[in-house]
Scaffold this active site. Sequence first.
Site, short mmCIF file in Angstrom:
data_model
loop_
_atom_site.label_atom_id
_atom_site.label_comp_id
_atom_site.label_asym_id
_atom_site.label_seq_id
_atom_site.Cartn_x
_atom_site.Cartn_y
_atom_site.Cartn_z
N ARG A 17 -11.76 -3.98 11.37
CA ARG A 17 -13.04 -3.19 11.80
C ARG A 17 -13.99 -3.92 12.37
O ARG A 17 -15.15 -4.02 11.77
CB ARG A 17 -13.56 -2.34 10.43
CG ARG A 17 -12.63 -1.58 9.78
CD ARG A 17 -13.17 -1.05 8.33
NE ARG A 17 -13.35 -1.79 7.34
CZ ARG A 17 -13.85 -1.83 6.20
NH1 ARG A 17 -14.08 -0.43 5.80
NH2 ARG A 17 -14.08 -2.86 5.49
N ASP B 70 -18.20 -4.82 6.16
CA ASP B 70 -18.98 -3.60 6.27
C ASP B 70 -20.18 -3.51 5.20
O ASP B 70 -20.48 -2.39 4.68
CB ASP B 70 -18.14 -2.32 5.73
CG ASP B 70 -17.56 -2.51 4.53
OD1 ASP B 70 -17.63 -3.53 3.79
OD2 ASP B 70 -16.77 -1.62 4.10
N ASP C 120 -10.91 -7.27 -8.12
CA ASP C 120 -12.37 -7.14 -8.79
C ASP C 120 -12.16 -6.60 -10.10
O ASP C 120 -12.88 -7.03 -11.01
CB ASP C 120 -12.93 -6.26 -7.70
CG ASP C 120 -12.28 -5.00 -7.25
OD1 ASP C 120 -11.13 -5.10 -7.39
OD2 ASP C 120 -12.75 -3.94 -7.00
#
Length: 355
Positions: free
Chosen positions: A143, A239, A316
Site C-alpha cells: 500500500r 497506515d 497481537d
Amino acid sequence: PRSGRSLTLYLFFIFFSAAWIGLVFLYYGNFAPSERSVSTRVPKIGPDASKRAVAQSLLDSKPVQYSALSEPSKINPIALESRVGAPATQRINHVAIPDQPPKENNIDRTDAPPRAADPPASLSASSTFSRSTTMIVILTCKRPQYLEQTMNALLSLENVAEYRILISQDGFDDRVRALASGYVVRHPSTRHVHNDLRQNHDGRGEVAAMYYIADHYKFALGKAFEAGEVRHAILLEEDMVVSPDFLRLFEVTAPILDADPTLYCVSSWNDNGYRHMDLDPARLFRSSFFPGLGWMLRRELWVDELRSKWPTNGWDHWMRVDAQSRGRDCIVPELSRNHNIGQEGATVNPSDFAA
C-alpha cells in the site's frame, strides 16, 4: 390459574433482568480498564469544546496547536498507579507531563505544542534509552499510498534524524520498493530491508494474511535488534500517521519502561480513545490489554522472551496471553498519538467504510 400466570411472569421478569445485568457486566468487563489500570476516571462526553477540538485534531492527524507553552513551573506530575500488589520498591508511580491547555478553544493558534517534561533524573540515569540506539520500524507490504503518508509524517518530527529508521517490506510490490528506496537516498538514517523469512501461506485461505503478518513481524523485530547497540524499537505499520509529539511520548516513558519490571511496552494507541469523548491529552494510564498499533519494546523482551517462541499467526492476540504478558502492563495515552488511515488491507474490508 391467575396466580400461576402471575408467578410465571414474575419468574420470567427476574430471569430477563438477571440476563441483562450479566450481559452488561460481561461487556464492560471485557472492554473497561482493568484493576491495574491507572485511570480511575472513564473519559466522558462533556461540554469542554477545547479538549474535543484537540482530540479531533489529533485523531485526524492535523498538527495540534495550543495557546501557550508549558513552563517548568507548570509541569504536573500525573500518577501512573502501580500494578496491584507490586512491591513498593518496584513501583514507578509518577511521570511528569505538561499541564492541560487552557479551557478556551485555541485550536487555530500557531503556537507550538506543549512539550512534555523530561523524566526524573534518577530514572534517566539508569535508563538505556537514547535516540541513537532506538530503531523505528515501519512494516509495509503493498500500500504505497499509505506508506508515503506515514513516512512523511514521521520524517517531519523533531529530532527524528537522530533515530534509526528501518522500512521492512513484505511481498513484492515494486511501487513500495521504489518508494522505500527513495527515502533511503534522501534520509541517511533510513534503511530498507526485504522479508526473507516469508513463507507461502496461500493455501490457508482467509486466514493466510494472519500468517504472513506474523512472519513479517518476526523478521522485522529480528532486524531491528540485529545490531547489538539497539536497545529499544518502536513499531509502526504503513497506515499509521503519527502526531507531532509521537516521539516525545516514547522519550518520556522509555526510562519508566526500563525501570519498572511490571511494564512490558509503551503504546501510542488507546483502543477506547473515541473521537466523541472528552480526552485528556496530558494523561497516561496503565493497561493489562496489549494495544499494539505504534508501540515500543525493550531489547530484553525480544531477545530473552519473545524471539524463541514467536507465533505463526495472530501475533497481537498472542501478546495478550498471560504466558507473554506475565501480569505486566503497557503505558497508554488517553489520547492516541497515531491515526490509522487504512481503509483497505489484510484485515480491513473497504465496504466497512462505505457511506
